[in-house]
Design a protein around this motif. Structure first.
Motif, PDB file in Angstrom:
ATOM      1  N   THR A  76      -2.433 -10.220   3.544  1.00  0.00           N
ATOM      2  CA  THR A  76      -3.486 -10.617   2.623  1.00  0.00           C
ATOM      3  C   THR A  76      -4.075  -9.357   2.016  1.00  0.00           C
ATOM      4  O   THR A  76      -3.817  -8.252   2.484  1.00  0.00           O
ATOM      5  N   LEU A  77      -4.846  -9.519   0.957  1.00  0.00           N
ATOM      6  CA  LEU A  77      -5.544  -8.387   0.341  1.00  0.00           C
ATOM      7  C   LEU A  77      -7.029  -8.696   0.241  1.00  0.00           C
ATOM      8  O   LEU A  77      -7.408  -9.860   0.219  1.00  0.00           O
ATOM      9  N   ILE A 129       0.865  -1.173   0.000  1.00  0.00           N
ATOM     10  CA  ILE A 129       0.000   0.000   0.000  1.00  0.00           C
ATOM     11  C   ILE A 129       0.902   1.224   0.000  1.00  0.00           C
ATOM     12  O   ILE A 129       1.487   1.590   1.023  1.00  0.00           O
ATOM     13  N   VAL A 130       1.028   1.842  -1.159  1.00  0.00           N
ATOM     14  CA  VAL A 130       1.958   2.961  -1.337  1.00  0.00           C
ATOM     15  C   VAL A 130       1.189   4.269  -1.222  1.00  0.00           C
ATOM     16  O   VAL A 130       0.239   4.519  -1.973  1.00  0.00           O
ATOM     17  N   LYS A 164      -8.532   2.001   7.294  1.00  0.00           N
ATOM     18  CA  LYS A 164      -8.168   1.226   8.483  1.00  0.00           C
ATOM     19  C   LYS A 164      -8.201  -0.267   8.183  1.00  0.00           C
ATOM     20  O   LYS A 164      -7.322  -1.023   8.608  1.00  0.00           O
ATOM     21  N   GLU A 165      -9.203  -0.697   7.411  1.00  0.00           N
ATOM     22  CA  GLU A 165      -9.298  -2.112   7.047  1.00  0.00           C
ATOM     23  C   GLU A 165      -8.100  -2.545   6.200  1.00  0.00           C
ATOM     24  O   GLU A 165      -7.559  -3.634   6.383  1.00  0.00           O
ATOM     25  N   TYR A 166      -7.681  -1.689   5.293  1.00  0.00           N
ATOM     26  CA  TYR A 166      -6.503  -1.988   4.475  1.00  0.00           C
ATOM     27  C   TYR A 166      -5.263  -2.163   5.350  1.00  0.00           C
ATOM     28  O   TYR A 166      -4.494  -3.115   5.195  1.00  0.00           O
ATOM     29  N   ARG A 203       1.377  -2.136   9.958  1.00  0.00           N
ATOM     30  CA  ARG A 203       0.239  -1.228  10.128  1.00  0.00           C
ATOM     31  C   ARG A 203       0.507   0.168   9.568  1.00  0.00           C
ATOM     32  O   ARG A 203       0.067   1.171  10.123  1.00  0.00           O
ATOM     33  N   ARG A 204       1.226   0.227   8.461  1.00  0.00           N
ATOM     34  CA  ARG A 204       1.463   1.516   7.828  1.00  0.00           C
ATOM     35  C   ARG A 204       1.694   1.331   6.339  1.00  0.00           C
ATOM     36  O   ARG A 204       2.040   0.245   5.872  1.00  0.00           O
ATOM     37  N   MET A 205       1.482   2.416   5.604  1.00  0.00           N
ATOM     38  CA  MET A 205       1.786   2.427   4.186  1.00  0.00           C
ATOM     39  C   MET A 205       3.292   2.578   3.987  1.00  0.00           C
ATOM     40  O   MET A 205       4.019   3.007   4.892  1.00  0.00           O
TER      41      MET A 205
END
Length: 266
Positions: A265-266, A194-195, A220-222, A229-231
């Protein structure tokens, strides 16, 4: 400079390393361009945006740029002709161009949107590679970095064109690593997670709208699916490219390298 087992290990690029970067004027591509130029590379980029290209040229007047859509064969031919003229040869290709593609169920996605995503994200890498490889061979070897995604490892519900293309890049990368290794050409894939930036904001917004929840809830779900827990930032991805093109990465090939904070997971 440190020595290990009688070998010199240099932290940096070969001076004047000649690099072609697709979609190199914005986002991850621009971060890669900026970082490689900062470390002494000679760069030629393409992009589809006149504004982004103008900004790149203003920041880096000594480097080349071509307006090109990587899904169009003629555009790619022009891009590489320009690159050959400006660089005089090639040491590395960064296959970075890509789009997010549509969000929706497989029965909701139009054929046109499917083809557009595959054409840019996967076929575009083939079109660039087929012209880069003769130049890399002429230079006595080099490196290719193909931009995949965490979606190329986990799959991605409601983003099937994107995931299919990114899985395809993994197969493309591993096949080329075997094919080109004897020519001293290393081929690797980077899998960003997640960039942070406008693209993921659009993706999160589209998914939130589809599910009928707020953007913050969707974000938040992503992030709950990422161990850290961060991009990640575009600069994190650029740093991996720098490593792979440097002498420190000279024996890394055929790998799929996540830069994602460990997406579970995605």
């Amino acid at each position: 400079m440190a020595q290990l087992a009688g070998k010199n290990w240099v932290n940096g690029l070969k001076p004047g390393l000649r690099v072609v970067i697709s979609a190199g004027a914005s986002g991850i591509g621009r971060a890669i361009s900026d970082m490689l130029i900062q470390h002494g590379a000679k760069v030629h980029i393409c992009d589809v945006s006149d504004d982004f290209i103008a900004d790149f040229k203003q920041a880096h007047p000594g480097h080349g740029a071509t307006k090109a859509d990587v899904s169009k064969e003629k555009d790619v031919e022009t891009f590489f002709a320009d690159a050959k003229a400006s660089l005089g040869g090639l040491d590395a290709l960064i296959n970075n161009a890509g789009i997010a593609g549509p969000t929706g169920g497989v029965d909701e996605i139009s054929i046109e949107d499917w083809r557009r995503c595959i054409d840019i994200d996967l076929t575009g890498q083939f079109l660039c590679a087929r012209l880069a490889v003769p130049m890399l061979k002429a230079a006595g070897g080099g490196a290719m970095v193909n931009m995949s995604s965490a979606a190329g490892r986990h799959g991605y519900a409601f983003r099937t064109p994107y995931a299919a293309a990114k899985f395809g890049i993994i197969g493309f990368t591993q096949s080329l690593a075997k094919e080109l290794g004897p020519s001293n050409i290393r081929v690797n894939a980077i899998l960003p997670g997640i960039v942070e930036g406008p693209r993921i904001e659009g993706v999160i917004g589209a998914r939130a709208e589809q599910l009928g929840i707020s953007y913050s809830e969707m974000e938040k779900e992503y992030l709950q699916k990422v161990s850290l827990r961060r991009m990640v930032s575009p600069h994190d991805v650029a740093a991996m490219v720098l490593f792979l093109l440097s002498p420190l990465g000279e024996n890394i090939s055929g790998q799929s390298l996540g830069v994602d904070g460990n997406v579970e997971t995605l």
